[in-house]
Design a protein around this motif. Structure first.
Motif, short mmCIF file in Angstrom:
data_model
loop_
_atom_site.label_atom_id
_atom_site.label_comp_id
_atom_site.label_asym_id
_atom_site.label_seq_id
_atom_site.Cartn_x
_atom_site.Cartn_y
_atom_site.Cartn_z
N UNK A 1 0.80 -1.22 0.00
CA UNK A 1 0.00 0.00 0.00
C UNK A 1 0.84 1.28 0.00
N UNK A 2 2.16 1.15 0.11
CA UNK A 2 3.00 2.33 0.25
C UNK A 2 2.98 3.22 -0.99
N UNK A 3 2.87 2.62 -2.17
CA UNK A 3 2.79 3.42 -3.39
C UNK A 3 1.54 4.29 -3.40
N UNK A 4 0.45 3.74 -2.91
CA UNK A 4 -0.80 4.50 -2.85
C UNK A 4 -0.72 5.58 -1.78
N UNK A 5 -0.08 5.26 -0.66
CA UNK A 5 0.12 6.27 0.39
C UNK A 5 0.92 7.44 -0.16
N UNK A 6 1.94 7.13 -0.93
CA UNK A 6 2.78 8.15 -1.56
C UNK A 6 1.94 9.04 -2.48
N UNK A 7 1.07 8.41 -3.26
CA UNK A 7 0.21 9.15 -4.17
C UNK A 7 -0.74 10.07 -3.39
N UNK A 8 -1.33 9.56 -2.32
CA UNK A 8 -2.27 10.35 -1.54
C UNK A 8 -1.58 11.56 -0.92
N UNK A 9 -0.40 11.36 -0.38
CA UNK A 9 0.32 12.46 0.25
C UNK A 9 0.62 13.56 -0.78
N UNK A 10 1.10 13.17 -1.95
CA UNK A 10 1.41 14.16 -2.99
C UNK A 10 0.14 14.86 -3.47
N UNK A 11 -0.96 14.12 -3.54
CA UNK A 11 -2.23 14.71 -3.99
C UNK A 11 -2.75 15.74 -2.99
N UNK A 12 -2.66 15.42 -1.70
CA UNK A 12 -3.17 16.36 -0.71
C UNK A 12 -2.25 17.57 -0.56
N UNK A 13 -0.97 17.41 -0.91
CA UNK A 13 -0.08 18.57 -0.93
C UNK A 13 -0.57 19.56 -2.00
N UNK A 14 -0.89 19.03 -3.18
CA UNK A 14 -1.42 19.89 -4.24
C UNK A 14 -2.73 20.55 -3.80
N UNK A 15 -3.63 19.75 -3.21
CA UNK A 15 -4.90 20.28 -2.75
C UNK A 15 -4.73 21.31 -1.65
N UNK A 16 -3.76 21.08 -0.77
CA UNK A 16 -3.51 22.02 0.32
C UNK A 16 -3.04 23.38 -0.18
N UNK A 17 -2.12 23.37 -1.17
CA UNK A 17 -1.64 24.63 -1.72
C UNK A 17 -2.75 25.34 -2.48
N UNK A 18 -3.55 24.58 -3.23
CA UNK A 18 -4.66 25.18 -3.97
C UNK A 18 -5.66 25.84 -3.02
N UNK A 19 -5.89 25.20 -1.87
CA UNK A 19 -6.78 25.78 -0.88
C UNK A 19 -6.15 27.02 -0.25
N UNK A 20 -4.84 26.95 0.03
CA UNK A 20 -4.14 28.05 0.69
C UNK A 20 -4.13 29.32 -0.13
N UNK A 21 -4.01 29.20 -1.44
CA UNK A 21 -3.97 30.40 -2.28
C UNK A 21 -5.37 30.92 -2.61
#
Length: 495
Positions: free
Chosen positions: A346-366
């Protein structure tokens, strides 16, 4: 330079929503266009291997583009970092559940639970109605548990194995599983999203569920009809080998109906509102205990030990929960099915989720998420336009924020007053949020739901997308009802 006077932050159901007066719509869309373009080229280059790591880095590049836009619009680095932290925090539960599902799949494999499901399922399920039966079985399970994730991780895995043994496309089976799982998830009062949406819209839970049946039931009926038609036309080449498959499963494992007590305990725990992570942990440990009792030879063979001792049993269970294991049989078609990656898988999927929420977090922040929703709201000049804007907003945030909860919370907060001003009851908004935000999340590869289901079922989103009929048909159904003003409930005090 730090100047955050243009930033307004408010909370909705523990989700941060940020508004930025400096940002215009075209700037808000720049990261989205950049991400889509980069992902398209990356998939073109890597094909099916894109999710192995390169797509994850593309999501980080998309976050970098969003950050540049943020800096240009006077959003400080600390604000963006705080929102990324909040986004990762909000995904912690999903990540832990994902890891625990990997562990559960491992112990349920070596304990014979999943093989037993396949064994009895192959004898009961007629190939012609298999896909429709998948929808019904997963619907019932998901209504009982209130969780599409739990449904996919338990009966979903077993049905994937049965479908492959019958020679049915993995994409078809996964699509049927998800169609049923998300129908049940929407209609269950135990579901978190079903409870969340009426809160955001200002409605009441059971009124929301009742109102959802107007669009959800026709959608699932159409889904069943399509799968029945497919079932009678698809070439199930694996059917002729069913007897040898059953024999192999029976000789490899100690098959027994008693093994179904473990899944039953899991379902009861979730129905009793036990936290999913706790329920999955208990299900995992029970699976390990049952493996030692019912399948001692399997546990011994995993470790390569000569006999089953406390140490070899411990090592065998731990291996099943944490790393790759494979159970060899005399049937080559089953060898691929009887493998598990455990938590490691499951680590590959965890990696994907973390990177995805980083993008979502920055999009929300701006402030990009709220800006996109507001612009869509401004385009709603009619009742149908209001419904359409809500649908598009949910889809856009599912793509950009990679999180189904934000896809419900942000549009719910932004569109609530607009529905009230038009004299529309909150059930209209809550139903539309579910029809477009909840069910489309597994159709996006980098969304937490898409990444989860793809990993758990072992089928790429691109393979099951078309066959997840209920999921992509739901937004069209809600727009159809809005276009013809079918069962559009008005506020009781509206003129």
């Amino acid at each position: 330079m730090k100047d955050d006077k243009n930033i307004t932050k408010f909370k909705a159901n523990d989700q941060n929503i940020i508004e930025n007066t400096e940002l215009n719509i075209w700037e808000a869309l720049i990261p989205l266009f950049a991400l889509v373009g980069m992902l398209a080229y990356n998939v073109y280059v890597y094909g099916d291997d894109a999710l192995s790591g390169s797509n994850q880095f593309i999501l980080l590049l998309g976050a970098a583009v969003a950050a540049i836009v943020g800096f240009y619009n006077k959003v400080s680095y600390s604000i963006m970092l705080d929102e990324v932290s909040e986004s990762i925090k909000s995904a912690t539960g999903a990540i832990l559940i994902l890891l625990m599902v990997g562990a559960l799949a491992g112990t349920w494999l070596i304990s014979g639970i999943i093989p037993s499901m396949m064994y009895y399922g192959l004898q009961i399920l007629n190939p012609n109605i298999f896909l429709a039966a998948c929808v019904i079985i997963c619907s019932i399970t998901s209504i009982a548990t209130g969780s599409s994730w739990t449904t996919a991780a338990t009966v979903g895995i077993a049905l994937i194995g049965i479908g492959e043994a019958l020679g049915i496309s993995l994409g078809m089976t996964a699509g049927a599983v998800l169609s049923g799982a998300y129908f049940g998830d929407k209609m269950s009062p135990l579901s978190d999203t079903t409870n969340l949406t009426p809160i955001m819209a200002g409605g009441e839970l059971f009124s929301h569920i009742k109102y959802m049946t107007l669009t959800t039931v026709p959608t699932v009926i159409i889904t069943l009809i399509v799968f029945i038609i497919i079932g009678f036309t698809v070439d199930t080449s694996g059917v002729t080998d069913t007897s040898s498959i059953l024999t192999t499963i029976d000789t490899t494992f100690n098959i027994s109906g008693w093994l179904f007590l473990v899944p039953l305990v899991l379902v009861v725990l979730i129905v009793k509102k036990t936290p999913p992570l706790v329920a999955l942990l208990i299900g995992t440990l029970l699976g390990g205990l049952v493996a030692i009792i019912a399948q001692p030879e399997i546990v011994k063979d995993i470790t390569g030990a000569d006999s089953l001792t406390f140490q070899s049993a411990y090592k065998g269970i731990m291996n099943a929960m944490t790393v790759d294991i494979a159970i060899d049989t005399s049937n080559k078609s089953l060898n691929d099915l009887f493998t598990s990656g455990g938590m490691h898988g499951m680590l590959g999927t965890v990696w994907l989720i973390i990177c995805a929420v980083v993008f979502g977090g920055v999009m929300d922040a701006i402030g990009a998420l709220s800006k996109i929703s507001k612009e869509l709201l401004n385009l709603a000049t009619s009742t149908f336009g209001l419904f359409a804007s809500t649908v598009v907003s949910c889809l856009a945030i599912n793509v950009t924020a990679s999180d189904q909860y934000l896809a419900l919370v942000v549009p719910g907060k932004m569109f609530k007053k607009a529905f009230e001003d038009r004299g529309l009851a909150p059930e209209n908004l809550s139903r539309t949020l579910e029809d477009s935000g909840t069910v489309t999340s597994p159709l996006i590869p980098w969304n937490t739901c898409g990444a989860y289901h793809s990993s758990v079922l072992g089928v790429s989103v691109f393979d099951y997308f078309f066959y997840a009929i209920f999921n992509w048909l739901s937004p069209f159904m809600t727009l159809l009802f809005a276009a013809f003003r079918i069962k559009i409930k008005e506020l009781s005090n509206s003129k």
